[in-house]
Design an enzyme around this catalytic site. Structure first.
Site, PDB file in Angstrom:
ATOM      1  N   CYS A   2       0.663  -0.995   0.035  1.00 54.73           N
ATOM      2  CA  CYS A   2       0.149   0.005  -0.081  1.00 54.73           C
ATOM      3  C   CYS A   2       0.846   1.161   0.130  1.00 54.73           C
ATOM      4  O   CYS A   2       1.993   1.312   0.453  1.00 54.73           O
ATOM      5  CB  CYS A   2      -0.851   0.002   1.235  1.00 54.73           C
ATOM      6  SG  CYS A   2      -2.212  -1.288   1.298  1.00 54.73           S
ATOM      7  N   LYS A 604       6.468  -5.042  -2.291  1.00 53.67           N
ATOM      8  CA  LYS A 604       7.751  -4.657  -1.939  1.00 53.67           C
ATOM      9  C   LYS A 604       8.053  -4.831  -0.430  1.00 53.67           C
ATOM     10  O   LYS A 604       8.823  -5.340   0.299  1.00 53.67           O
ATOM     11  CB  LYS A 604       8.096  -3.568  -2.484  1.00 53.67           C
ATOM     12  CG  LYS A 604       9.471  -3.197  -2.233  1.00 53.67           C
ATOM     13  CD  LYS A 604      10.461  -4.187  -3.060  1.00 53.67           C
ATOM     14  CE  LYS A 604      11.979  -3.882  -2.861  1.00 53.67           C
ATOM     15  NZ  LYS A 604      12.795  -4.782  -3.489  1.00 53.67           N
TER      16      LYS A 604
END
EC number: 2.6.1.16
Length: 609
Positions: A2, A604
């Site tokens: 996010c 990530k």
């Protein structure tokens, strides 16, 4: 995982929001949206899929405003739908949220009883309604936010606007990264420096429990007790060029090719010192290192494999016992505590939640000495660590880690030698030899990169396969694990890795002509053992793809393919052999047509459990 961006300025901030969200795409997401306050009213656009699709919609709808917030969502509560995408609205209050609210069901029931109607399945909408509720009780936007977060259990980063207060927005942090960008007559918030670098290099990192009010003419920050506080201003050294592709097709390819330079940058302090002084790990490192009797490494994913490699170095070079554990497992068991063990946490982002919580747990258990190895200054893990050593990989945009992994290995090798020197296990002659190996490493990595055309040819064969097996022994077993992880992450080919000696204990049952077997076979003391394991594969009709040293004496034949790296590079051989497995994964994904930089279902920076 996010991303948040928000801005208030004397200009149109919509391009700033869109560009910021594009810079945050690498964190992983499945939907995106922006909301702006235009002429006192909220306008919002949300889309599943890529930020570019949402940006087109915003342009077509004529979005323009001097205040706005945006978000990229990676679904946790609720499916990938436009209704679940952020920003979320409640009666003139609009917000974006990173994190997880653990007590959202209780709050949802309470708010439903008060007459609030929910339009989504998310935990985030609860917060919007809570803030609106407190504004109805007489609080201003900041006060309502401060009241609302007191009712929340979990982690969050929030940015909130209200139609009632069009000259400011507010934000809050607990457990998720959030920073404020300081511009000239404008201010921004973001979950990552990359989202604001287009506008400013001056940033303030909020701390857990902080709330803040953001205006064009200034900011006000309050701590968990709602007292005004000052947080230090930092000048970021991140450059725009480091966030751009340049001549490369993908960020992953760019980051693979950056490794000679970033490895040289990471080892620079040791080279300048002509040795491995404890000072590389902080001013207090020598006194800490002298008192420790063992090492406990905690990490997740690729960083965990770096830790597994380090175990071989630490035990062989420093003569200290070293235990390596997956952080998400460690934090949920009753762990053995030795106050004289150094707890080492490894995290590219410095925000990996399981690693952060494992570190907190270790400290709560009574571990007194901690060291973090991280690529992100001022992130959460270094802030609560006694000692810190930063890798100098620079921004890593591709979801699949490459240069962060190899720079972690360099730091861990330096740690092993520094401990060995301090303990008398490494004499001056061996220290000089280790330093020379370190000096030669960037050249060795560059030579491995020069093998890319040969590796790309192998990828044509791998692209049509459904499974792959990776084998290594000793120091190179963790590199086999890393190779298998990279292949499955970005090509979606099922891949497993085993110590080559374990073949006969189960994995050999999988070997046939359709199972490519990748072998990491440097010319070290285990080479003959590896060759015997390879014969076991060939006897079952398996096809071997071998990464070997120049002097390993392999001859290609039917079912045996060999790519030779430079001559054996000693204890740093794992770093050189990492490059071919990275390139194999990259080119296989390229042939298969997958999204290399943004593989499906992955993020990530994993800032939730």
């Amino acid at each position: 995982m996010c991303g948040i961006v928000g801005a208030i300025a004397g200009r149109d901030v919509v391009p700033v929001l869109i560009e910021g969200l594009k810079r945050l795409e690498y964190r992983g997401y499945d939907s995106s949206g922006i909301a702006v306050l235009e002429s006192g009213s909220i306008r919002r656009v949300r889309r599943t899929g890529r930020v570019a699709e949402m940006a087109v919609a915003a342009t077509q709808e004529g979005f323009t405003a001097s205040l706005g917030i945006g978000h990229t969502r990676w679904a946790t509560h609720g499916g990938v739908t436009e209704a679940n995408a952020h920003p979320h609205v409640s009666h003139g209050v609009v917000l974006v949220h990173n994190g997880i609210i653990e007590n959202h069901e209780v709050q949802r029931e309470r708010l439903s009883a008060l007459g609030y109607v929910f339009q989504s399945q998310t935990d985030t909408e609860v917060i919007a309604h809570l803030i609106h509720y407190h504004m109805q009780q007489g609080d201003d936007l900041l006060g309502a936010l401060q009241c609302a977060v007191k009712a929340l259990t979990g982690i969050y980063a929030l940015a909130v606007m209200s139609e009632a207060e069009p000259e400011r927005f507010v934000c809050a942090r607990m457990g998720c990264p959030l920073l404020i960008g300081i511009g000239d007559g404008e201010h921004l918030v973001a979950s990552d420096i990359s989202a604001v670098i287009q506008a400013t290099r001056q940033v303030i990192f909020l701390e857990d429990g902080d709330t803040a009010e953001i205006r064009r003419d200034g900011i006000s920050i309050f701590n968990a007790e709602q007292c005004p506080v000052e947080r230090p201003l930092h000048l970021s050294n991140v450059s725009l060029s480091s966030l751009e592709l340049g001549e490369f097709r993908h960020f992953m390819q760019k980051e693979i090719h950056e490794q000679p330079r970033v490895l040289a940058d990471t080892m620079e302090a040791a080279i300048d010192a002509a040795g491995f002084p404890p000072m590389l790990f902080g001013a207090q490192a020598e006194s800490v290192f002298r008192g420790i009797t063992g090492i406990q490494i905690l990490a997740c994913g690729t960083s965990y494999y770096a830790g597994l490699t380090a175990r071989y170095w630490i035990e062989a070079i420093a003569g200290l016992p070293c235990h390596v554990e997956i952080a998400s497992e460690y934090r949920y068991r009753k762990a053995y505590v030795n106050p004289q063990h150094l707890v080492v946490t490894i995290s590219q982002s410095g925000e990996t939640l399981d690693t952060l919580e494992a570190l907190k747990y270790a400290k709560a258990l009574g571990h007194r000495h901690t060291l973090s190895i991280c690529n992100a200054p001022d992130s959460a893990i270094p802030r609560i660590s006694e000692l810190i050593c930063y890798t100098r990989a620079g921004p890593e945009i591709g979801v699949a880690s490459t240069k962060a992994f190899t720079t972690q290995l360099v730091v861990l090798f330096q740690l092993a030698v520094a401990l060995g020197v301090l303990r008398g296990a490494v004499d001056a002659e061996h220290e000089a030899a280790y330093l020379e190996q370190l000096r030669q490493l960037p050249c060795g990595v560059q030579q491995a990169l020069n093998l890319e055309p040969q590796i790309a040819a192998w990828a044509e064969c791998f692209a049509s396969r459904h499974h792959a097996l990776f084998l290594g022994r000793g120091l190179h077993y963790p590199i086999a694990l890393e190779g298998a992880l990279k292949l499955k992450e970005i090509s979606y080919i099922h891949a497993e890795a085993y110590p080559a000696g374990e073949l006969k204990h189960g994995p050999l049952a999988l070997v046939d002509a359709d199972m490519p077997v990748v072998v990491i076979a440097p010319n070290d003391s285990l080479l003959e053992k590896v060759k015997s394991n390879m014969q076991e594969v060939r006897a079952r009709g398996g096809e071997l793809f071998v990464f070997a040293d120049q002097d390993s004496h392999f001859s290609e034949s039917e079912g045996l393919h060999v790519i030779r790296t430079l001559r054996h590079t000693g204890v740093l051989s794992p770093l050189v052999h990492t490059i071919p497995v990275q390139l194999l994964a990259y080119h296989t994904a390229l042939v298969r047509g997958t999204d290399v930089d943004k593989p499906r279902n992955l993020a990530k920076s994993v800032t939730v459990e």
